[in-house]
Structures are given as C-alpha cells and as structure tokens.
Design a protein around this motif. Structure first.
Motif, PDB file in Angstrom:
ATOM      1  N   ARG A 160       0.856  -1.188   0.000  1.00  0.00           N
ATOM      2  CA  ARG A 160       0.000   0.000   0.000  1.00  0.00           C
ATOM      3  C   ARG A 160       0.892   1.236   0.000  1.00  0.00           C
ATOM      4  O   ARG A 160       1.844   1.332   0.771  1.00  0.00           O
ATOM      5  CB  ARG A 160      -0.898   0.001   1.228  1.00  0.00           C
ATOM      6  CG  ARG A 160      -1.836  -1.206   1.307  1.00  0.00           C
ATOM      7  CD  ARG A 160      -2.970  -1.102   0.316  1.00  0.00           C
ATOM      8  NE  ARG A 160      -3.855  -2.267   0.360  1.00  0.00           N
ATOM      9  CZ  ARG A 160      -5.106  -2.261  -0.136  1.00  0.00           C
ATOM     10  NH1 ARG A 160      -5.574  -1.161  -0.703  1.00  0.00           N
ATOM     11  NH2 ARG A 160      -5.844  -3.347  -0.067  1.00  0.00           N
ATOM     12  N   ASP A 161       0.569   2.179  -0.868  1.00  0.00           N
ATOM     13  CA  ASP A 161       1.409   3.371  -1.033  1.00  0.00           C
ATOM     14  C   ASP A 161       1.177   4.363   0.099  1.00  0.00           C
ATOM     15  O   ASP A 161       0.035   4.695   0.435  1.00  0.00           O
ATOM     16  CB  ASP A 161       1.093   4.024  -2.368  1.00  0.00           C
ATOM     17  CG  ASP A 161       1.949   5.243  -2.608  1.00  0.00           C
ATOM     18  OD1 ASP A 161       3.183   5.089  -2.608  1.00  0.00           O
ATOM     19  OD2 ASP A 161       1.392   6.335  -2.777  1.00  0.00           O
ATOM     20  N   LEU A 162       2.274   4.831   0.692  1.00  0.00           N
ATOM     21  CA  LEU A 162       2.212   5.797   1.789  1.00  0.00           C
ATOM     22  C   LEU A 162       2.641   7.195   1.369  1.00  0.00           C
ATOM     23  O   LEU A 162       2.720   8.094   2.207  1.00  0.00           O
ATOM     24  CB  LEU A 162       3.111   5.343   2.950  1.00  0.00           C
ATOM     25  CG  LEU A 162       2.587   4.261   3.889  1.00  0.00           C
ATOM     26  CD1 LEU A 162       3.696   3.816   4.837  1.00  0.00           C
ATOM     27  CD2 LEU A 162       1.379   4.752   4.684  1.00  0.00           C
ATOM     28  N   SER A 163       2.923   7.405   0.088  1.00  0.00           N
ATOM     29  CA  SER A 163       3.499   8.682  -0.322  1.00  0.00           C
ATOM     30  C   SER A 163       2.521   9.839  -0.179  1.00  0.00           C
ATOM     31  O   SER A 163       2.944  10.998  -0.166  1.00  0.00           O
ATOM     32  CB  SER A 163       4.024   8.600  -1.752  1.00  0.00           C
ATOM     33  OG  SER A 163       3.001   8.235  -2.654  1.00  0.00           O
ATOM     34  N   GLY A 164       1.230   9.561  -0.037  1.00  0.00           N
ATOM     35  CA  GLY A 164       0.271  10.620   0.231  1.00  0.00           C
ATOM     36  C   GLY A 164       0.196  10.985   1.695  1.00  0.00           C
ATOM     37  O   GLY A 164      -0.483  11.956   2.066  1.00  0.00           O
ATOM     38  N   VAL A 165       0.893  10.216   2.538  1.00  0.00           N
ATOM     39  CA  VAL A 165       0.860  10.427   3.985  1.00  0.00           C
ATOM     40  C   VAL A 165       2.189  10.962   4.491  1.00  0.00           C
ATOM     41  O   VAL A 165       2.243  11.882   5.313  1.00  0.00           O
ATOM     42  CB  VAL A 165       0.511   9.105   4.714  1.00  0.00           C
ATOM     43  CG1 VAL A 165       0.447   9.309   6.221  1.00  0.00           C
ATOM     44  CG2 VAL A 165      -0.799   8.527   4.187  1.00  0.00           C
ATOM     45  N   ILE A 166       3.289  10.377   4.021  1.00  0.00           N
ATOM     46  CA  ILE A 166       4.631  10.810   4.411  1.00  0.00           C
ATOM     47  C   ILE A 166       5.499  10.910   3.163  1.00  0.00           C
ATOM     48  O   ILE A 166       5.249  10.233   2.159  1.00  0.00           O
ATOM     49  CB  ILE A 166       5.295   9.839   5.422  1.00  0.00           C
ATOM     50  CG1 ILE A 166       5.327   8.408   4.860  1.00  0.00           C
ATOM     51  CG2 ILE A 166       4.596   9.895   6.772  1.00  0.00           C
ATOM     52  CD1 ILE A 166       6.118   7.429   5.712  1.00  0.00           C
ATOM     53  N   ALA A 181       0.410   3.551  12.210  1.00  0.00           N
ATOM     54  CA  ALA A 181      -0.326   2.381  12.710  1.00  0.00           C
ATOM     55  C   ALA A 181      -1.824   2.641  12.788  1.00  0.00           C
ATOM     56  O   ALA A 181      -2.632   1.699  12.724  1.00  0.00           O
ATOM     57  CB  ALA A 181       0.210   1.981  14.076  1.00  0.00           C
ATOM     58  N   ALA A 182      -2.210   3.908  12.927  1.00  0.00           N
ATOM     59  CA  ALA A 182      -3.629   4.253  13.036  1.00  0.00           C
ATOM     60  C   ALA A 182      -4.334   4.255  11.686  1.00  0.00           C
ATOM     61  O   ALA A 182      -5.572   4.328  11.624  1.00  0.00           O
ATOM     62  CB  ALA A 182      -3.775   5.618  13.703  1.00  0.00           C
ATOM     63  N   LEU A 183      -3.568   4.159  10.596  1.00  0.00           N
ATOM     64  CA  LEU A 183      -4.168   4.170   9.265  1.00  0.00           C
ATOM     65  C   LEU A 183      -4.854   2.842   8.959  1.00  0.00           C
ATOM     66  O   LEU A 183      -4.407   1.783   9.410  1.00  0.00           O
ATOM     67  CB  LEU A 183      -3.086   4.432   8.209  1.00  0.00           C
ATOM     68  CG  LEU A 183      -2.360   5.775   8.261  1.00  0.00           C
ATOM     69  CD1 LEU A 183      -1.203   5.754   7.268  1.00  0.00           C
ATOM     70  CD2 LEU A 183      -3.308   6.915   7.955  1.00  0.00           C
ATOM     71  N   ASP A 184      -5.898   2.901   8.158  1.00  0.00           N
ATOM     72  CA  ASP A 184      -6.512   1.693   7.620  1.00  0.00           C
ATOM     73  C   ASP A 184      -5.814   1.379   6.302  1.00  0.00           C
ATOM     74  O   ASP A 184      -5.937   2.153   5.342  1.00  0.00           O
ATOM     75  CB  ASP A 184      -8.002   1.921   7.386  1.00  0.00           C
ATOM     76  CG  ASP A 184      -8.685   0.721   6.756  1.00  0.00           C
ATOM     77  OD1 ASP A 184      -8.034  -0.344   6.608  1.00  0.00           O
ATOM     78  OD2 ASP A 184      -9.870   0.843   6.388  1.00  0.00           O
ATOM     79  N   SER A 217      -7.464   1.900   3.012  1.00  0.00           N
ATOM     80  CA  SER A 217      -7.723   3.256   2.518  1.00  0.00           C
ATOM     81  C   SER A 217      -6.575   3.791   1.676  1.00  0.00           C
ATOM     82  O   SER A 217      -6.697   4.856   1.060  1.00  0.00           O
ATOM     83  CB  SER A 217      -7.970   4.199   3.702  1.00  0.00           C
ATOM     84  OG  SER A 217      -6.769   4.410   4.446  1.00  0.00           O
ATOM     85  N   LEU A 218      -5.477   3.065   1.637  1.00  0.00           N
ATOM     86  CA  LEU A 218      -4.295   3.508   0.900  1.00  0.00           C
ATOM     87  C   LEU A 218      -4.264   2.885  -0.494  1.00  0.00           C
ATOM     88  O   LEU A 218      -4.731   1.750  -0.686  1.00  0.00           O
ATOM     89  CB  LEU A 218      -3.023   3.109   1.655  1.00  0.00           C
ATOM     90  CG  LEU A 218      -2.882   3.662   3.077  1.00  0.00           C
ATOM     91  CD1 LEU A 218      -1.720   2.980   3.799  1.00  0.00           C
ATOM     92  CD2 LEU A 218      -2.678   5.175   3.046  1.00  0.00           C
ATOM     93  N   PRO A 219      -3.719   3.591  -1.486  1.00  0.00           N
ATOM     94  CA  PRO A 219      -3.644   3.030  -2.839  1.00  0.00           C
ATOM     95  C   PRO A 219      -2.860   1.716  -2.856  1.00  0.00           C
ATOM     96  O   PRO A 219      -1.798   1.606  -2.239  1.00  0.00           O
ATOM     97  CB  PRO A 219      -2.918   4.120  -3.639  1.00  0.00           C
ATOM     98  CG  PRO A 219      -3.121   5.379  -2.860  1.00  0.00           C
ATOM     99  CD  PRO A 219      -3.158   4.970  -1.428  1.00  0.00           C
ATOM    100  N   LYS A 220      -3.391   0.749  -3.578  1.00  0.00           N
ATOM    101  CA  LYS A 220      -2.726  -0.550  -3.713  1.00  0.00           C
ATOM    102  C   LYS A 220      -1.740  -0.478  -4.872  1.00  0.00           C
ATOM    103  O   LYS A 220      -2.056   0.014  -5.952  1.00  0.00           O
ATOM    104  CB  LYS A 220      -3.755  -1.648  -3.950  1.00  0.00           C
ATOM    105  CG  LYS A 220      -3.205  -3.057  -3.897  1.00  0.00           C
ATOM    106  CD  LYS A 220      -4.334  -4.070  -3.997  1.00  0.00           C
ATOM    107  CE  LYS A 220      -3.839  -5.499  -3.877  1.00  0.00           C
ATOM    108  NZ  LYS A 220      -4.962  -6.478  -3.951  1.00  0.00           N
TER     109      LYS A 220
END
Length: 282
Positions: free
Chosen positions: A24-30, A47-50, A53-56
């Motif tokens: 899951r891509d985290l680049s929209g978060v960090i 850890a609180a993220l679902d 909800s993140l791009p696959k």
C-alpha cells in the motif's frame, strides 16, 4: 507494521505491507521513511491508518532499503559465540564496532557484485536494528525506547580485503552492493523478543547458516546503548548485529566463497527473506 520502500533505485516511495501481503502506497501520507516518520509518534500515526484506505501498488515492484536518510551504517563483529568459535577467535569483551560504507547499501533483492579480482566474497545473515529516535549516551535500560524496529542485513564481506590487506575491516565490508537491507522494517511491537529469532542463509539452495539470535554475545539493548556512547545515532541509522556460524570463511576442511551466477537466500523469523543473485563486476 511492515514498512517498506519500493520503486527504482533512487526513486523509492514509502509503503506499507497489508495483511494480505499487498503493498500500500504511503506517499500521500509521508514523504519517505526517514526522520520523524520513524519516531514513536510518527509510527503511531502510521499504525492508526486503515491499509485498505491507501492506494494498492500493482505488480511486484523492486524493493529498496526500508529506511532513507541513513547517517550511520554500523556493524558489530564476532557477536555470536558459536561464530567466534568457528573462526577461532576469542569471545570479545566489548562489542567490536565498524562502519559499513553508505555506498554498500542496496535493496534486499538487488544483485550482489563481486569486486574485481575478488576470490573471497562471503555471506553473513544478520539481524539489523533500525533507530527511530536520536540516541546519544543512552542507558541500556532505555535503549529499546530508541528502536523503531528490525530488518535483515546481508553483511557481505570480502575476506582478503577485510583480513589480509592492512587490518581494517571496513575495507572488506564497504564495496558497492555489500549491504542488502530489507525487505521491510518490522516495527518492534511485532518482535516481542529480538533475542529469540531463528535465522538462515542458503547459497544455491544449500543451507549454509542455520542459527538464532539466542547466541548473540551482546544483545540489542546493550548494542544500542554501547554504540550511542561513541556514535550519535539518528533516525534511520542501522546497527547490524553480527552473524551466526556457517559463513564461507569458517567452512571445513577449506573455506568456500561466492562465485558469479550463484544465488543467496536468507531470512529471519518474522522479518521476511532476501534473495540476491551474485554477479561479477564489470
């Protein structure tokens, strides 16, 4: 959590492994897995993220080293009692500390390049500690508070340059590609006892190393505290903690070393696996 970085070398993006094994891509978060993102607060926010909800991320992209912004790539020598015995070395009274060149850092499945003229390139599966908070003069009782998590390092070593070319271990440890790291950073909440992890390394399917972190001479907390007395450790820094027996240098009746065309596979329980093809330098 299992955190990772994926994409072409130098263009890696941060990601998270979901329960089904998808990235899951985290680049929209960090921006990246570095600095504050590796702090206790930063990891708590991730850890609180679902994950759903993140791009696959589609396909099977290349994995890079699971942390960015490393300042110190620290390694510990002869830190397993059974490995010291196979090499004929005395048990160290204090940790043997050396630095691996940051240029050695590479992804967990990138090719490992045998240097020109080398005939003694060797493998070493190691538990690697990832620092999450700046550590300077840290008491051992507080050392784990500065750890973000753990990953795997293959401390690839050229034994002639390490032992026969002037006495500096760093020379034999710092060649390009000699520091495969990953596949992911496993946060410390998923590793309740880092001193009880099975580990292995195979070459062309033959089991060479089959050990456990139980035989480490100096444990994780001791190492973080000790190194912090002489080197300030920063978020993203790594301490690779030594290797169990079964390295090529210690094989009997004669040492065995890597050759181009071979494949290494290594892993640690709960931390995943690495696979590297061995190639000759151009």
């Amino acid at each position: 959590m299992k955190l990772l970085r994926y994409g072409p070398k130098g263009q890696e993006r941060p990601g998270m492994l979901d329960a089904g094994g998808a990235i899951r891509d985290l680049s929209g978060v960090i921006a990246d897995l570095r600095g504050e993102a590796l702090s206790p607060e930063g990891l708590a926010r991730l850890a609180a993220l679902d994950p759903a909800s993140l791009p696959k991320v589609a396909g099977q992209p290349r994995l890079g080293p699971p942390v960015a912004g490393m300042t110190n790539f620290v390694c510990i020598g002869l830190n397993y009692a059974d490995h010291a015995a196979e090499t004929g070395a005395a048990i160290p009274k204090e940790p043997i500390v050396f630095l691996k060149s940051l240029g050695a850092l590479c992804g967990p499945n990138d090719d490992v390049v045998i240097p020109r003229g080398s005939t003694k390139t060797d493998w070493e599966v190691e538990l690697a500690i990832v620092i999450g908070r700046t550590a300077r003069y840290v008491p051992e009782a507080q050392a784990l508070d500065h750890v973000a998590g753990y990953t795997i390092c293959n401390d690839v070593s050229e034994r002639e340059w390490q032992l026969e070319r002037g006495g500096s271990w760093d020379k034999g440890k710092g060649f390009d590609t000699f520091g495969p790291l990953g596949p992911w950073l496993v946060t410390k909440d998923e590793v309740p006892d880092p001193q009880d992890l099975a580990m292995f390394c195979e070459v062309d399917g033959q089991r060479m190393q089959d050990g456990s972190t139980r035989t480490m001479i100096f444990g994780v907390a001791k190492l973080v505290s000790y190194v912090s007395q002489c080197i300030t450790l920063h978020p993203g820094d790594v301490i690779s903690t030594g290797t169990p027996p079964g390295v090529g240098l210690g094989k009997k009746p004669a040492p065995v070393f890597l050759r181009p065309g071979q494949t290494m596979r290594l892993g640690i329980a709960g931390l995943g696996e690495q696979v590297q093809r061995v190639v000759a330098a151009e």
